[in-house]
Design an enzyme around this catalytic site. Structure first.
Site, PDB file in Angstrom:
ATOM      1  N   GLY A   1       0.824  -1.209   0.000  1.00  0.00           N
ATOM      2  CA  GLY A   1       0.000   0.000   0.000  1.00  0.00           C
ATOM      3  C   GLY A   1       0.849   1.247   0.000  1.00  0.00           C
ATOM      4  O   GLY A   1       1.993   1.255  -0.455  1.00  0.00           O
TER       5      GLY A   1
ATOM      6  N   ASP B   1       3.200   4.227   1.522  1.00  0.00           N
ATOM      7  CA  ASP B   1       4.308   4.225   2.473  1.00  0.00           C
ATOM      8  C   ASP B   1       3.950   5.119   3.659  1.00  0.00           C
ATOM      9  O   ASP B   1       4.214   6.321   3.662  1.00  0.00           O
ATOM     10  CB  ASP B   1       5.569   4.733   1.770  1.00  0.00           C
ATOM     11  CG  ASP B   1       6.821   4.554   2.610  1.00  0.00           C
ATOM     12  OD1 ASP B   1       6.691   4.442   3.849  1.00  0.00           O
ATOM     13  OD2 ASP B   1       7.921   4.533   2.026  1.00  0.00           O
ATOM     14  N   LEU B   2       3.337   4.521   4.684  1.00  0.00           N
ATOM     15  CA  LEU B   2       2.827   5.296   5.812  1.00  0.00           C
ATOM     16  C   LEU B   2       3.944   5.961   6.614  1.00  0.00           C
ATOM     17  O   LEU B   2       3.753   7.054   7.161  1.00  0.00           O
ATOM     18  CB  LEU B   2       1.970   4.412   6.717  1.00  0.00           C
ATOM     19  CG  LEU B   2       0.695   3.840   6.074  1.00  0.00           C
ATOM     20  CD1 LEU B   2      -0.118   3.071   7.114  1.00  0.00           C
ATOM     21  CD2 LEU B   2      -0.151   4.937   5.441  1.00  0.00           C
TER      22      LEU B   2
ATOM     23  N   HIS C   1      -3.270   7.795 -10.352  1.00  0.00           N
ATOM     24  CA  HIS C   1      -4.506   7.742 -11.125  1.00  0.00           C
ATOM     25  C   HIS C   1      -4.246   7.904 -12.618  1.00  0.00           C
ATOM     26  O   HIS C   1      -4.916   7.256 -13.445  1.00  0.00           O
ATOM     27  CB  HIS C   1      -5.481   8.788 -10.613  1.00  0.00           C
ATOM     28  CG  HIS C   1      -5.945   8.513  -9.221  1.00  0.00           C
ATOM     29  ND1 HIS C   1      -6.654   9.432  -8.469  1.00  0.00           N
ATOM     30  CD2 HIS C   1      -5.799   7.419  -8.420  1.00  0.00           C
ATOM     31  CE1 HIS C   1      -6.926   8.907  -7.277  1.00  0.00           C
ATOM     32  NE2 HIS C   1      -6.414   7.699  -7.230  1.00  0.00           N
TER      33      HIS C   1
ATOM     34  N   ASP D   1      -8.345   4.921  -2.449  1.00  0.00           N
ATOM     35  CA  ASP D   1      -8.065   5.613  -3.708  1.00  0.00           C
ATOM     36  C   ASP D   1      -7.548   4.595  -4.714  1.00  0.00           C
ATOM     37  O   ASP D   1      -7.795   3.409  -4.593  1.00  0.00           O
ATOM     38  CB  ASP D   1      -7.099   6.784  -3.499  1.00  0.00           C
ATOM     39  CG  ASP D   1      -5.671   6.366  -3.184  1.00  0.00           C
ATOM     40  OD1 ASP D   1      -5.443   5.183  -2.842  1.00  0.00           O
ATOM     41  OD2 ASP D   1      -4.757   7.222  -3.269  1.00  0.00           O
TER      42      ASP D   1
END
Length: 262
Positions: free
Chosen positions: A64, A66-67, A89, A144
């Protein structure tokens, strides 16, 4: 182009794009978003690319966003996320609308944006050990990467909401049963299976593949009559192509077609 977060390899008409941050679970940061955008444009513009494989280096497909990198942005995080989402997107739009078929070869886990990277693929091959989760709301974020467009269309609204609200983790077999993946294969055979499928698709009628993809994606938002008109325009337009003439001639002559992608 030299990539730092991806590996691009083009051989025998198949482009292999490998997410290459294995020490960070192949997590998406702004640089990877930009490079995915450029790789998608490259794949969609290069006539030598007749099929694409998207996969991850190491033990994980993509964990996912990169927190840890997000946490370092401070008050600049909203702007950072707009930039990252914008690049991601655009990449998705180019991948979806290009002629060449896209195969996601999912090794390990696909979480958050990693799941989004699976949803828009034309074919998804999943290793037996792979897992799938939406995960965004677990970090207080909204989904997203086109996930709110593709996921309800693939699994239905109820299941999509369950994944968004509970962050349920699906096994590869559960993902297959829900329609998220096309096929589950043994871990050690994943890349070979993806390569064999890509080679077969790369020898096909590439422009016809692209037309079929675009028609399918249009279908959920068009009336029957409009969709049939789009079909009529697509099939008659392709009749001008060399591959259509070759495909028809090969069928009549009962021989394999020699498609060249034009």
């Amino acid at each position: 182009m030299n990539y730092t977060t991806l590996v691009w390899d083009l051989k025998d008409k198949v482009a292999r794009i490998t997410l290459n941050r294995p020490d960070f679970a192949n997590a998406l940061n702004a640089e990877m978003g930009r490079e995915l955008m450029h790789a998608a444009i490259r794949a969609s513009e290069d006539p030598a690319v007749r099929a694409v494989i998207l996969t991850g280096a190491g033990k994980m497909f993509c964990g996912g966003g990169d927190l840890k990198h997000f946490a370092s942005q401070g008050d600049g995080l909203p702007a950072h996320l707009k930039e990252l989402a914008g690049c991601l997107h655009m990449a998705i739009s180019r991948f979806v609308r290009m002629d060449a078929p896209l195969i996601a070869a999912v090794n390990g886990s696909a979480g958050g944006a990693g799941l989004s990277l699976c949803l828009f693929a034309d074919v998804v091959l999943a290793a037996e050990s792979s897992k799938f989760t939406l995960a965004y709301t677990k970090a207080g974020l909204a989904p997203d990467g086109g996930s709110t467009y593709f996921l309800p269309r693939i699994v239905g609204l109820r299941r999509a909401l369950e994944m968004a609200l509970t962050n349920r983790v699906l096994s590869a077999q559960e993902a297959l049963a829900w329609g998220l993946v096309t096929q589950v294969v043994p871990d050690g055979q994943l890349q070979a299976e993806a390569q064999a499928l890509a080679a077969r698709l790369a020898s096909g009628a590439t422009r016809a593949f692209g037309a079929a993809k675009r028609l399918m994606h249009h279908s959920s938002s068009e009336s029957l009559e409009t969709q049939m008109e789009l079909e009529a325009q697509a099939i008659s337009g392709l009749a001008h192509s060399r591959d259509a003439r070759e495909g028809i001639a090969a069928f009549v002559a009962k021989r394999p077609a020699d498609f060249r992608g034009d």
